[in-house]
Scaffold this motif. Structure first.
Motif, PDB file in Angstrom:
ATOM      1  N   ARG A  64      41.795  41.125  21.081  1.00  0.00           N
ATOM      2  CA  ARG A  64      42.587  40.683  22.235  1.00  0.00           C
ATOM      3  C   ARG A  64      41.912  41.079  23.547  1.00  0.00           C
ATOM      4  NH1 ARG A  64      47.758  44.768  21.497  1.00  0.00           N
ATOM      5  NH2 ARG A  64      47.044  46.430  22.897  1.00  0.00           N
ATOM      6  N   ASN A  65      41.268  42.244  23.586  1.00  0.00           N
ATOM      7  CA  ASN A  65      40.596  42.646  24.823  1.00  0.00           C
ATOM      8  C   ASN A  65      39.387  41.760  25.109  1.00  0.00           C
ATOM      9  OD1 ASN A  65      42.431  44.645  25.335  1.00  0.00           O
ATOM     10  ND2 ASN A  65      41.170  46.310  24.519  1.00  0.00           N
ATOM     11  N   ALA A  66      38.667  41.386  24.063  1.00  0.00           N
ATOM     12  CA  ALA A  66      37.517  40.497  24.251  1.00  0.00           C
ATOM     13  C   ALA A  66      37.967  39.122  24.733  1.00  0.00           C
ATOM     14  CB  ALA A  66      36.744  40.365  22.940  1.00  0.00           C
ATOM     15  N   MET A  67      39.039  38.609  24.163  1.00  0.00           N
ATOM     16  CA  MET A  67      39.552  37.307  24.579  1.00  0.00           C
ATOM     17  C   MET A  67      40.115  37.363  25.990  1.00  0.00           C
ATOM     18  SD  MET A  67      41.283  36.181  20.930  1.00  0.00           S
ATOM     19  CE  MET A  67      41.927  34.618  21.488  1.00  0.00           C
ATOM     20  N   ASP A  68      40.837  38.422  26.285  1.00  0.00           N
ATOM     21  CA  ASP A  68      41.405  38.579  27.625  1.00  0.00           C
ATOM     22  C   ASP A  68      40.300  38.646  28.682  1.00  0.00           C
ATOM     23  OD1 ASP A  68      43.344  39.335  29.725  1.00  0.00           O
ATOM     24  OD2 ASP A  68      42.419  41.317  29.544  1.00  0.00           O
ATOM     25  N   GLN A  69      39.224  39.355  28.391  1.00  0.00           N
ATOM     26  CA  GLN A  69      38.121  39.456  29.345  1.00  0.00           C
ATOM     27  C   GLN A  69      37.563  38.085  29.696  1.00  0.00           C
ATOM     28  OE1 GLN A  69      34.361  41.190  27.941  1.00  0.00           O
ATOM     29  NE2 GLN A  69      34.292  42.400  29.824  1.00  0.00           N
ATOM     30  N   GLN A  70      37.403  37.234  28.699  1.00  0.00           N
ATOM     31  CA  GLN A  70      36.868  35.896  28.951  1.00  0.00           C
ATOM     32  C   GLN A  70      37.878  35.010  29.676  1.00  0.00           C
ATOM     33  OE1 GLN A  70      33.747  35.059  28.605  1.00  0.00           O
ATOM     34  NE2 GLN A  70      33.313  37.115  27.805  1.00  0.00           N
ATOM     35  N   LEU A  71      39.149  35.170  29.358  1.00  0.00           N
ATOM     36  CA  LEU A  71      40.178  34.390  30.047  1.00  0.00           C
ATOM     37  C   LEU A  71      40.280  34.802  31.506  1.00  0.00           C
ATOM     38  CD1 LEU A  71      42.868  34.310  27.233  1.00  0.00           C
ATOM     39  CD2 LEU A  71      41.790  32.300  28.262  1.00  0.00           C
ATOM     40  N   ARG A  72      40.134  36.076  31.795  1.00  0.00           N
ATOM     41  CA  ARG A  72      40.158  36.541  33.177  1.00  0.00           C
ATOM     42  C   ARG A  72      38.959  35.985  33.951  1.00  0.00           C
ATOM     43  NH1 ARG A  72      41.907  42.901  33.086  1.00  0.00           N
ATOM     44  NH2 ARG A  72      42.149  42.515  35.317  1.00  0.00           N
ATOM     45  N   ARG A  73      37.816  35.984  33.310  1.00  0.00           N
ATOM     46  CA  ARG A  73      36.623  35.447  33.951  1.00  0.00           C
ATOM     47  C   ARG A  73      36.784  33.946  34.215  1.00  0.00           C
ATOM     48  NH1 ARG A  73      31.403  37.111  30.861  1.00  0.00           N
ATOM     49  NH2 ARG A  73      32.179  39.101  31.667  1.00  0.00           N
ATOM     50  N   TRP A  74      37.321  33.242  33.237  1.00  0.00           N
ATOM     51  CA  TRP A  74      37.551  31.799  33.381  1.00  0.00           C
ATOM     52  C   TRP A  74      38.509  31.508  34.531  1.00  0.00           C
ATOM     53  CZ3 TRP A  74      42.459  29.656  32.488  1.00  0.00           C
ATOM     54  CH2 TRP A  74      42.531  28.253  32.492  1.00  0.00           C
ATOM     55  N   ALA A  75      39.604  32.255  34.607  1.00  0.00           N
ATOM     56  CA  ALA A  75      40.588  32.038  35.672  1.00  0.00           C
ATOM     57  C   ALA A  75      40.003  32.359  37.040  1.00  0.00           C
ATOM     58  CB  ALA A  75      41.827  32.897  35.412  1.00  0.00           C
ATOM     59  N   ASP A  76      39.200  33.396  37.105  1.00  0.00           N
ATOM     60  CA  ASP A  76      38.602  33.783  38.377  1.00  0.00           C
ATOM     61  C   ASP A  76      37.619  32.722  38.877  1.00  0.00           C
ATOM     62  OD1 ASP A  76      38.285  35.879  40.443  1.00  0.00           O
ATOM     63  OD2 ASP A  76      36.221  35.950  39.706  1.00  0.00           O
ATOM     64  N   GLN A  77      36.894  32.131  37.967  1.00  0.00           N
ATOM     65  CA  GLN A  77      35.901  31.127  38.343  1.00  0.00           C
ATOM     66  C   GLN A  77      36.519  29.778  38.690  1.00  0.00           C
ATOM     67  OE1 GLN A  77      33.285  31.115  34.952  1.00  0.00           O
ATOM     68  NE2 GLN A  77      32.101  32.885  35.666  1.00  0.00           N
ATOM     69  N   ARG A  78      37.574  29.411  37.979  1.00  0.00           N
ATOM     70  CA  ARG A  78      38.121  28.060  38.138  1.00  0.00           C
ATOM     71  C   ARG A  78      39.393  27.992  38.973  1.00  0.00           C
ATOM     72  NH1 ARG A  78      36.880  24.328  32.912  1.00  0.00           N
ATOM     73  NH2 ARG A  78      34.809  25.142  32.427  1.00  0.00           N
ATOM     74  N   HIS A  79      40.047  29.120  39.144  1.00  0.00           N
ATOM     75  CA  HIS A  79      41.341  29.102  39.838  1.00  0.00           C
ATOM     76  C   HIS A  79      41.418  30.170  40.923  1.00  0.00           C
ATOM     77  CE1 HIS A  79      43.023  26.219  36.934  1.00  0.00           C
ATOM     78  NE2 HIS A  79      42.336  26.882  36.031  1.00  0.00           N
ATOM     79  N   ARG A  80      40.273  30.495  41.502  1.00  0.00           N
ATOM     80  CA  ARG A  80      40.202  31.359  42.677  1.00  0.00           C
ATOM     81  C   ARG A  80      40.943  32.678  42.510  1.00  0.00           C
ATOM     82  NH1 ARG A  80      40.740  27.072  47.756  1.00  0.00           N
ATOM     83  NH2 ARG A  80      39.008  25.717  47.107  1.00  0.00           N
ATOM     84  N   GLY A  81      40.680  33.345  41.417  1.00  0.00           N
ATOM     85  CA  GLY A  81      41.207  34.690  41.230  1.00  0.00           C
ATOM     86  C   GLY A  81      42.622  34.783  40.729  1.00  0.00           C
ATOM     87  N   GLN A  82      43.244  33.665  40.410  1.00  0.00           N
ATOM     88  CA  GLN A  82      44.605  33.726  39.873  1.00  0.00           C
ATOM     89  C   GLN A  82      44.584  34.329  38.472  1.00  0.00           C
ATOM     90  OE1 GLN A  82      47.324  30.297  40.607  1.00  0.00           O
ATOM     91  NE2 GLN A  82      45.486  29.287  41.388  1.00  0.00           N
TER      92      GLN A  82
END
Length: 224
Positions: A64-82
């Protein structure tokens, strides 16, 4: 008090009446009608369930931590830090699970929301369903698939393999948590799946699971 002395204080024949015939049926079959061996197998199943829960706990947090890390990175890149909590294209069940996790983490919004607390409230089932085919384009390819960089497969095949391993782990954990028989399962296959899915994240994590999972020792001590 020794184990033998303590055991003399109870009679498995009496305890079996409280466990019910229906619950012990699969153990009787495995023990070929030997009541003492069936009871020993039932006790072993309890220990095996604890081993399964231990292994699942090790793997779940890593995954879950590995998946969360990638989801956070994805959101930061595509949705301006949301937060990805707010922008991930989840299906109805996924959104419901996330809302419930956020409510529990904040005591129904009385406390400030902390990202880590929400993550801790999300179930293994939630994470496993994020690896399902429905999220291949929306989340797996751009984000989640990168949580398993050491998988030898391409992203599409990687999703299938990760999903299969997590499905196996989730099923085992749920059976164990609800005190159901797991003695008919190939627990070493489950152990190997746990080691394999963590190996796609980190060799060190995989080695830790392989060395510390109690499943191999439990399997070696099976009474029948």
């Amino acid at each position: 008090m020794s184990i033998d002395t303590a055991a003399a204080r109870w009679d498995h024949r009496i305890i079996r009446q409280h466990l019910t015939t229906e619950r012990l049926e699969s153990y009787e079959l495995a023990a070929q009608g030997n009541p003492e061996l069936a009871f020993a197998l039932y006790e072993w199943n309890i220990r095996a369930s604890a081993a399964a829960m231990t292994t699942a706990a090790m793997v779940e947090v890593i995954v879950r931590n590995a998946m969360d890390q990638q989801l956070r990175r994805w959101a930061d890149q595509r949705h301006r830090g949301q937060s990805w909590f707010d922008v991930a294209p989840l299906d109805q069940q996924g959104r419901r699970d996330l809302v419930q996790a956020r409510e529990r983490a904040t005591r129904h919004y009385r406390d400030r929301e902390l990202h880590g607390k929400v993550i801790a409230e999300l179930t293994l089932g939630f994470w496993r369903y994020l690896t399902a085919s429905r999220y291949l384009t929306a989340l797996w390819t751009p984000a989640i698939g990168h949580a398993f960089p050491l998988s030898p497969s391409n992203l599409t095949n990687r999703r299938i393999e990760v999903d299969r391993s997590l499905q196996k782990l989730q099923y085992l954990r749920n059976r164990a948590a609800h005190h159901e028989p797991i003695h008919r399962r190939n627990l070493m296959d489950d152990h190997d799946a746990a080691v394999r899915v963590t190996s796609w994240i980190s060799p060190a994590c995989s080695a830790w699971v392989a060395d510390r999972s109690p499943i191999p020792a439990i399997v070696a001590g099976r009474p029948c």
